[in-house]
Write a protein that holds these residues in place. Sequence first.
Motif, PDB file in Angstrom:
ATOM      1  N   ARG A  57      22.349  41.628  46.824  1.00 56.56           N
ATOM      2  CA  ARG A  57      23.589  41.062  47.374  1.00 56.56           C
ATOM      3  C   ARG A  57      23.429  39.569  47.623  1.00 56.56           C
ATOM      4  O   ARG A  57      22.362  39.098  47.991  1.00 56.56           O
ATOM      5  N   ARG A  58      24.526  38.841  47.446  1.00 55.52           N
ATOM      6  CA  ARG A  58      24.507  37.392  47.665  1.00 55.52           C
ATOM      7  C   ARG A  58      24.327  37.074  49.142  1.00 55.52           C
ATOM      8  O   ARG A  58      25.021  37.646  49.994  1.00 55.52           O
ATOM      9  N   GLY A 114      25.194  37.640  41.267  1.00 49.94           N
ATOM     10  CA  GLY A 114      25.559  38.639  42.271  1.00 49.94           C
ATOM     11  C   GLY A 114      26.971  39.150  42.073  1.00 49.94           C
ATOM     12  O   GLY A 114      27.232  40.355  42.142  1.00 49.94           O
ATOM     13  N   ARG A 117      27.024  41.482  39.112  1.00 48.93           N
ATOM     14  CA  ARG A 117      26.358  42.744  39.448  1.00 48.93           C
ATOM     15  C   ARG A 117      27.200  43.591  40.397  1.00 48.93           C
ATOM     16  O   ARG A 117      27.137  44.811  40.362  1.00 48.93           O
ATOM     17  N   GLU A 118      27.972  42.944  41.246  1.00 47.99           N
ATOM     18  CA  GLU A 118      28.851  43.662  42.171  1.00 47.99           C
ATOM     19  C   GLU A 118      30.105  44.171  41.472  1.00 47.99           C
ATOM     20  O   GLU A 118      30.928  44.839  42.089  1.00 47.99           O
ATOM     21  N   GLN A 120      32.649  42.462  40.588  1.00 43.48           N
ATOM     22  CA  GLN A 120      33.803  41.877  41.265  1.00 43.48           C
ATOM     23  C   GLN A 120      34.468  40.761  40.460  1.00 43.48           C
ATOM     24  O   GLN A 120      35.472  40.229  40.880  1.00 43.48           O
TER      25      GLN A 120
END
Length: 165
Positions: A57-58, A114, A117-118, A120
């Motif tokens: 996570r960022r 991030g 990968r999320e 989003q």
Amino acid sequence: MSLSITLTVNAVPRTIALDDPRVTLLDLLRERLDLTGTKKGCDRGQCGACTVLVDGRRVNSCLALAVSLDGAEVLTIEGLAEGEVPHPVQAAFIEHDAFQCGFCTPGQIMSAVGLIREAQAGDDPERVREAMSGNLCRCGAYKGITEAVLEAQRRLAADAEEKAA
């Protein structure tokens, strides 16, 4: 009083003795582990120059106390490429000229990784700009940054499809 923590930094397990529990992850990375790619910008969590991934996570590393991350996995800009082969986000930043002075670039790249990968990012430039809004660029390279994120996401999705096939 000395505290000992264990972190996996760029896939390397590290045990670190902390003399001060107030040491931030940013200062630990830069001053103790010599990983200076993570930049100290505002040191207040407002610019995103210090963005790293913690357990995927960022995180603004200037706001995270190192002692609170005992056992965590940390990925910095130095751990992103595979040998001499840049990560697809790094390659896209170069291709889309997504930097000027380069100071914010490591944080921008880590935030983009991030974000992708999320899952989003989507394919909407406005959505990418909003999701990357915690990372400031004083030079105003936002158009290139947005294009790079979208391009990297397309490449990573295509690579994932190819591997699945």
